[in-house]
Design an enzyme around this catalytic site. Structure first.
Site: not given
Ligand code: DX5
Ligand code: ZN
Length: 233
Positions: A35, A68, A70, A139, A144, A147, A179, A199-200
């Site tokens: 991603h 993705h 944004m 979402m 943005g 973490g 999250g 992600g984190s």
């Molecule tokens: C936030 C991103 C997510 C984010 C996910 O704007 O679209 O993809 O990086 O990371 P975690 O899992 O740490 O929320």
């Molecule tokens: Zn994302």
């Protein structure tokens, strides 16, 4: 019908100094897709990566790349992310570009399209496009940053979208992004998510990511969905 939990590695929290290695680390850990969070400093208050970064890490794996976007103007950039090696390109329903035009541009580039909605955006905003895309990205944070904390208040909307997709017999997949970790992935999957972006909670682990990915899969799938589906029919 709902598929098993897929883990999609968000590289936003990876070590950008070694991004290709970090993509390989996720691949080696057994994730299902990569991603790539693209931010333009306008749609969201952060700047991350452009097509040149996607192109640079593309050779690191054969896994599908989910871009993705944004960004305020996905119509202008969709084909460039396709050319860079993205397999699925997700844009936000909140932008000014007409969704039908963006979806058509992505399809003209021979890639799959996805549409995302922010936590505060009502489910009805994406209803007109559910039969035109391959992924719906819900979402669970305000986009943005990585973490951030999972916004549990989004779950009723996720379930409503799951019901809408199932009621219409559509084949698109539902993703949950933001999250997602060992504590929240069960709710995200229970609520109807199939593509679970992490992600984190993934890249905070050092070395081999296989144990972390396995733990996430277990935490996602422990709930018995047949009982859940029976309960809801
Ligand atoms: C936030 C991103 C997510 C984010 C996910 O704007 O679209 O993809 O990086 O990371 P975690 O899992 O740490 O929320
Ligand atoms: Zn994302």
């Amino acid at each position: 019908m709902r598929g098993g939990p897929q883990i999609s590695a968000s590289i936003l929290n990876a070590d950008f100094g070694r991004l290709a290695d970090e993509v390989r680390r996720a691949d080696g850990g057994g994730v299902d897709s990569i991603h790539l969070d693209v931010m333009d400093g306008h749609f969201v208050d952060n700047l991350t990566m452009g097509p040149v970064v996607v192109e640079a890490v593309r050779p690191a794996t054969d896994l599908p790349f989910h871009a993705h976007l944004m960004i305020d103007n996905p119509l202008a950039y969709a084909s460039r992310f396709a050319d860079a090696g993205s397999d699925l390109i997700v844009f936000h329903v909140e932008v000014d570009d007409a969704p039908a035009d963006v979806i058509a541009a992505i399809e003209r580039s021979g890639r799959r399209a996805g549409i995302a909605l922010n936590p505060e955006t009502p489910a009805e905003a994406v209803h007109p496009w559910l039969d035109a895309v391959d992924l719906l990205l819900v979402m669970t944070v305000h986009p943005g940053w990585g973490g951030q904390a999972f916004i549990g208040e989004v779950m009723p909307k996720l379930r409503a979208l799951r019901d809408e997709v199932d009621r219409r017999g559509l084949s698109l997949e539902i993703g949950v992004d933001g999250g997602v970790n060992l504590d929240t992935i069960g709710d995200a999957h229970d609520g109807g998510g199939e593509v679970l972006v992490v992600g984190s909670a993934l890249y905070s682990a050092d070395g081999d990511l296989a144990p972390t990915v396995a733990a996430l899969r277990t935490a996602a799938g422990v709930h018995d969905h047949t009982a859940l589906d029976a309960e809801r029919t």
